[in-house]
Design an enzyme around this catalytic site. Structure first.
Site, PDB file in Angstrom:
ATOM      1  N   GLY A 157     -34.137  32.385  15.360  1.00  0.00           N
ATOM      2  CA  GLY A 157     -35.279  33.043  14.738  1.00  0.00           C
ATOM      3  C   GLY A 157     -36.600  32.758  15.423  1.00  0.00           C
ATOM      4  N   GLY A 189     -29.673  35.402  18.334  1.00  0.00           N
ATOM      5  CA  GLY A 189     -28.498  36.137  17.852  1.00  0.00           C
ATOM      6  C   GLY A 189     -27.223  35.817  18.602  1.00  0.00           C
ATOM      7  CE  LYS A 213     -26.963  47.405  10.094  1.00  0.00           C
ATOM      8  NZ  LYS A 213     -27.057  47.093   8.649  1.00  0.00           N
ATOM      9  NE  ARG A 254     -29.298  24.876  16.904  1.00  0.00           N
ATOM     10  CZ  ARG A 254     -29.470  25.672  15.861  1.00  0.00           C
ATOM     11  NH1 ARG A 254     -29.222  25.215  14.645  1.00  0.00           N
ATOM     12  NH2 ARG A 254     -29.913  26.909  16.015  1.00  0.00           N
TER      13      ARG A 254
END
Length: 397
Positions: free
Chosen positions: A378, A355, A198, A37
């Site tokens: 996100g 993710g 999921k 980053r």
């Protein structure tokens, strides 16, 4: 979308440029363990400084919840940033008030300073007017180079853009252009690869993608839920059986939109979740009752590769199997490397992120060949879900 970039900034001599960056880097004992980053924001900092700006960096670190927490100070990050930038970086012990102003006032043209963690003040996450005003008073121009924080309507991501002339930094610009090319104005056919554990965490994502892409590969544990919804016995595999209706709804929505859903036709199964566990490849119609699906099989890999060959644009989020443990990384590695080859050849525009995706692509040695790999997490997911990102909306010209 239309927004102003650094191309719209010329003579910045003597101008104080408040620049929101993402320096929320992993640390161990005061040492930065992954500088990705930091490296991403260097081009914007160097360009601004090169134009004579007095660069004032704003960033958050961790979740201090509006309190000054010593372990979440940006002081060690300032040192690491200075090393990567190859020039001194002044550090202010606060992001507002006398401590911040004295450091900003001492800057010369082309100098760089980092202010303390914006989240040490409750007004940051609440986007309070008084706090935003206090920060804005330190600058003349605002540059947002932190797409990863753009899904939050915080003072340093949204409030400042309403108070000062606002521009996108180079990292923000690259992210917006890449995502625009992937979903807003893509070259078709468009393929999305979505994996992970999921379905429950990606319902909005799937429901948005089936309306926008031509083909959708569903892998990882998510695929088991869809297989179960179609009447397949997935044994002891990770599966959200209670979401069968949701999976069926998504399948019907895809059919109505003309989106081809690609599910596994074979699977690599094992009785233990561990590296090099005894395993076998079976049809998804013949998964043993005492086994769990840990990867897709060769026939499924071939189907995914064929879809990549047909596609002109690829959006990737999530692995196809348990890539962290061998040999259940084969599908993810094979598909990622094929997409990388197509991208390198100029036949595919590939955008990935969110993710475990970056880790999976790095594991496959494929990340560098993708057209763009987002580290935003996100914010990347919310963009794919079709949600409004306050920090982006505030930049619109």
């Amino acid at each position: 979308m239309s927004f102003k970039s650094l191309d719209d900034l010329d003579d910045l001599s003597g101008r104080r440029v408040l620049t929101r960056v993402d320096l929320n880097v992993p640390m161990d004992g005061g040492r930065v363990t992954d500088a990705t980053r930091i490296e991403r924001v260097l081009p914007t900092i160097r360009e601004l400084a090169g134009k004579g700006a007095r660069v004032v960096l704003l960033a958050h670190f961790g979740r201090p919840k509006g309190q000054a927490v010593a372990d979440m100070s940006l002081a060690p990050v300032a040192k690491a940033l200075s090393e990567h930038l190859g020039r001194p970086v002044a550090f202010a012990s606060d992001c507002i008030g006398d401590a911040a102003r004295s450091v900003v006032d001492a800057l010369g043209d082309g100098d760089v300073a980092l202010l303390e963690n914006t989240r040490f003040h409750a007004g940051e996450e609440k986007n309070e007017a008084a706090f935003a005003d206090a920060v804005a008073s330190l600058g003349d121009i605002y540059v947002n180079d932190a797409f990863s924080a753009a899904h939050r309507a915080h003072a340093s991501t949204e409030g400042l853009a309403r108070r000062l002339p606002a521009h996108a930094g180079r990292t923000m610009q690259a992210e917006l252009e890449a995502l625009g090319a992937a979903l807003t104005t893509p070259v078709r056919p468009v393929l999305a690869v979505v994996g992970g554990a999921k379905v429950s965490s990606k319902i909005d994502l799937l429901e948005n993608l089936v309306k926008k892409v031509d083909m959708l590969v569903i892998g990882g544990g998510m695929a088991n839920t869809f297989l179960a919804a179609k009447g397949k016995d997935v044994g002891k595999s990770l599966c959200e059986h209670d979401l069968a209706d949701t999976a069926t709804r998504i399948l019907k929505a895809a059919e109505a939109s003309g989106c081809e859903i690609i599910l596994p036709v074979d699977a690599v199964v094992a009785r233990e979740f561990k590296a090099h566990a005894a395993n076998e490849t079976v049809s998804v119609d013949e998964v043993p009752a005492d086994a769990m699906i840990l990867d897709v099989g060769p026939a499924s890999i071939a189907t995914v590769v064929a879809a990549i060959d047909k596609a002109k644009t690829l959006v990737w989020n999530g692995p196809l199997g348990a890539f962290e443990i061998e040999p259940f990384d084969k599908a993810t590695v094979a598909a990622a490397r094929h997409a990388a080859e197509r991208s390198k050849a100029g036949a595919l525009t590939s955008v990935a992120g969110g993710g475990d995706t970056v880790a999976a692509l790095n594991h496959a040695g494929a990340a560098e060949a993708f057209s763009y790999v987002s580290t935003a997490g996100g914010a990347f997911l919310e963009w794919l879900e079709g949600k409004d990102l306050p920090g982006v909306s505030a930049l619109q010209a």
